[in-house]
Scaffold this motif. Structure first.
Motif, PDB file in Angstrom:
ATOM      1  N   LEU A  20      14.176  44.377   1.992  1.00 34.54           N
ATOM      2  CA  LEU A  20      14.881  45.436   2.709  1.00 34.54           C
ATOM      3  C   LEU A  20      14.726  46.777   1.996  1.00 34.54           C
ATOM      4  CD1 LEU A  20      18.159  43.513   3.663  1.00 34.54           C
ATOM      5  CD2 LEU A  20      16.369  44.296   5.236  1.00 34.54           C
ATOM      6  N   ARG A  21      14.796  46.737   0.670  1.00 33.49           N
ATOM      7  CA  ARG A  21      14.623  47.980  -0.099  1.00 33.49           C
ATOM      8  C   ARG A  21      13.225  48.557   0.134  1.00 33.49           C
ATOM      9  NH1 ARG A  21      16.511  50.888  -4.449  1.00 33.49           N
ATOM     10  NH2 ARG A  21      18.341  49.556  -4.784  1.00 33.49           N
ATOM     11  N   ALA A  22      12.225  47.700   0.165  1.00 31.46           N
ATOM     12  CA  ALA A  22      10.850  48.162   0.384  1.00 31.46           C
ATOM     13  C   ALA A  22      10.703  48.746   1.794  1.00 31.46           C
ATOM     14  CB  ALA A  22       9.874  47.006   0.190  1.00 31.46           C
ATOM     15  N   LEU A  23      11.318  48.071   2.784  1.00 32.95           N
ATOM     16  CA  LEU A  23      11.232  48.553   4.164  1.00 32.95           C
ATOM     17  C   LEU A  23      11.901  49.914   4.308  1.00 32.95           C
ATOM     18  CD1 LEU A  23      10.614  48.083   7.183  1.00 32.95           C
ATOM     19  CD2 LEU A  23      12.832  46.924   7.350  1.00 32.95           C
ATOM     20  N   LEU A  24      13.119  50.037   3.794  1.00 32.38           N
ATOM     21  CA  LEU A  24      13.855  51.295   3.924  1.00 32.38           C
ATOM     22  C   LEU A  24      13.259  52.383   3.041  1.00 32.38           C
ATOM     23  CD1 LEU A  24      17.517  49.910   3.978  1.00 32.38           C
ATOM     24  CD2 LEU A  24      16.126  50.660   5.908  1.00 32.38           C
ATOM     25  N   SER A 110      14.683  39.785  13.398  1.00 30.76           N
ATOM     26  CA  SER A 110      14.376  41.010  14.144  1.00 30.76           C
ATOM     27  C   SER A 110      13.127  41.694  13.578  1.00 30.76           C
ATOM     28  CB  SER A 110      15.549  41.991  14.064  1.00 30.76           C
ATOM     29  OG  SER A 110      16.730  41.433  14.589  1.00 30.76           O
ATOM     30  N   PRO A 111      12.293  42.267  14.433  1.00 35.82           N
ATOM     31  CA  PRO A 111      11.124  43.024  13.962  1.00 35.82           C
ATOM     32  C   PRO A 111      11.589  44.224  13.136  1.00 35.82           C
ATOM     33  CG  PRO A 111      10.956  42.546  16.319  1.00 35.82           C
ATOM     34  CD  PRO A 111      12.363  42.200  15.907  1.00 35.82           C
ATOM     35  N   PRO A 112      10.827  44.617  12.139  1.00 36.38           N
ATOM     36  CA  PRO A 112      11.217  45.748  11.288  1.00 36.38           C
ATOM     37  C   PRO A 112      11.531  47.022  12.071  1.00 36.38           C
ATOM     38  CG  PRO A 112       9.402  44.575  10.287  1.00 36.38           C
ATOM     39  CD  PRO A 112       9.589  43.980  11.651  1.00 36.38           C
ATOM     40  N   ASP A 113      10.742  47.316  13.105  1.00 35.47           N
ATOM     41  CA  ASP A 113      10.986  48.557  13.847  1.00 35.47           C
ATOM     42  C   ASP A 113      12.314  48.508  14.591  1.00 35.47           C
ATOM     43  OD1 ASP A 113      10.048  46.588  15.557  1.00 35.47           O
ATOM     44  OD2 ASP A 113       8.926  47.982  16.829  1.00 35.47           O
ATOM     45  N   LEU A 114      12.703  47.313  15.074  1.00 35.59           N
ATOM     46  CA  LEU A 114      13.994  47.173  15.739  1.00 35.59           C
ATOM     47  C   LEU A 114      15.129  47.337  14.744  1.00 35.59           C
ATOM     48  CD1 LEU A 114      15.796  46.515  18.151  1.00 35.59           C
ATOM     49  CD2 LEU A 114      15.432  44.083  17.681  1.00 35.59           C
ATOM     50  N   SER A 118      17.871  50.252  14.963  1.00 31.87           N
ATOM     51  CA  SER A 118      19.279  49.873  15.076  1.00 31.87           C
ATOM     52  C   SER A 118      20.117  50.550  13.990  1.00 31.87           C
ATOM     53  CB  SER A 118      19.423  48.354  14.971  1.00 31.87           C
ATOM     54  OG  SER A 118      18.746  47.705  16.035  1.00 31.87           O
ATOM     55  N   LEU A 119      19.578  50.637  12.783  1.00 32.21           N
ATOM     56  CA  LEU A 119      20.308  51.303  11.697  1.00 32.21           C
ATOM     57  C   LEU A 119      20.497  52.789  12.010  1.00 32.21           C
ATOM     58  CD1 LEU A 119      18.768  49.702   8.478  1.00 32.21           C
ATOM     59  CD2 LEU A 119      20.902  49.126   9.645  1.00 32.21           C
TER      60      LEU A 119
END
Length: 222
Positions: A20-24, A110-114, A118-119
């Motif tokens: 999650l840290r890498a994605l954000l 959930s897909p990363p883009d979703l 959503s966030l």
């Protein structure tokens, strides 16, 4: 909201938090300000770090669960908005999280883009639900008379662990008679006649989720 959205990550799995840290971290409009491996730490860091969003897991081993942590976080003087991120999509978890004050309920599949979309939606002051979660809530609204209450779901989950009415009453601080009354309503709503059938029906409908779903239910509960 001006500036990057400050996010507190809450999950008992370090690999999940790292992902999650890498994605954000790849999005300039998000700033991961902290991580917590459990509910109690999440409440403390939410108070100390004052994040805008808390991305909250629900089940984190022993100690304070995500629902209870959410309840505490949203009561802070300047509360962040809480988004649940979990692998559980049963009515039991959804109802409890929403009642606790969660502004979003997303599934880990959930897909990363979703997830990112959503966030951003929740940070803007709105709510966000995974499609499967939205569908479950819609079904509850369409059939309110047959939808189980949060208390009825709690009782069914305790029955599934093999507890007696007296033990359930003790755990929930209600009388055995009250437990029986709730069970009568459950039987009527599910169209069953006994505890075992009620648990089976609840599992089949996704109302409760057993820790070991591959394990067959006993022929008779309690």
């Amino acid at each position: 909201m001006s500036g990057a959205v400050r996010v507190l990550l809450v999950d008992d799995h370090p690999v999940v938090r790292a992902g999650l840290r890498a994605l954000l971290g790849g999005c300039p409009d998000f700033d991961v300000c902290g991580e917590a491996p459990d509910g109690a730490t999440a409440v403390r860091l939410a108070r100390e770090l004052a994040p805008d969003l808390v991305l909250m897991d629900l089940r984190m081993g022993t100690g304070m669960c995500g629902v209870e942590a959410t309840r505490h976080v949203v009561r802070l003087p300047a509360p962040p908005r809480v988004v649940v991120l979990t692998g559980y999509a049963s009515d039991a978890y959804i109802v409890r999280a929403v009642e606790a004050g969660a502004a979003g309920y997303l599934l880990k599949e959930s897909p990363p883009d979703l997830l990112l979309q959503s966030l951003r939606t929740v940070a803007a002051g709105e709510s966000a639900l995974s499609p499967a979660v939205a569908s479950r809530l819609m079904n509850r609204c369409r059939a309110p008379r047959t939808a189980l209450t949060a208390r009825e779901i709690e009782i069914l989950e305790l029955i599934a662990t093999g507890r007696s009415n007296r033990q359930i009453g003790s755990a929930l601080f209600i009388s055995g008679t009250t437990v029986k009354t709730h069970l009568a309503h459950v039987y009527d709503k599910l169209g069953v006649e006994n505890r075992t059938a009620a648990v089976r029906a609840a599992v089949d409908r996704g109302l409760i989720q057993l820790d070991a779903p591959e394990t067959a239910l006993p022929a008779q509960l309690g």
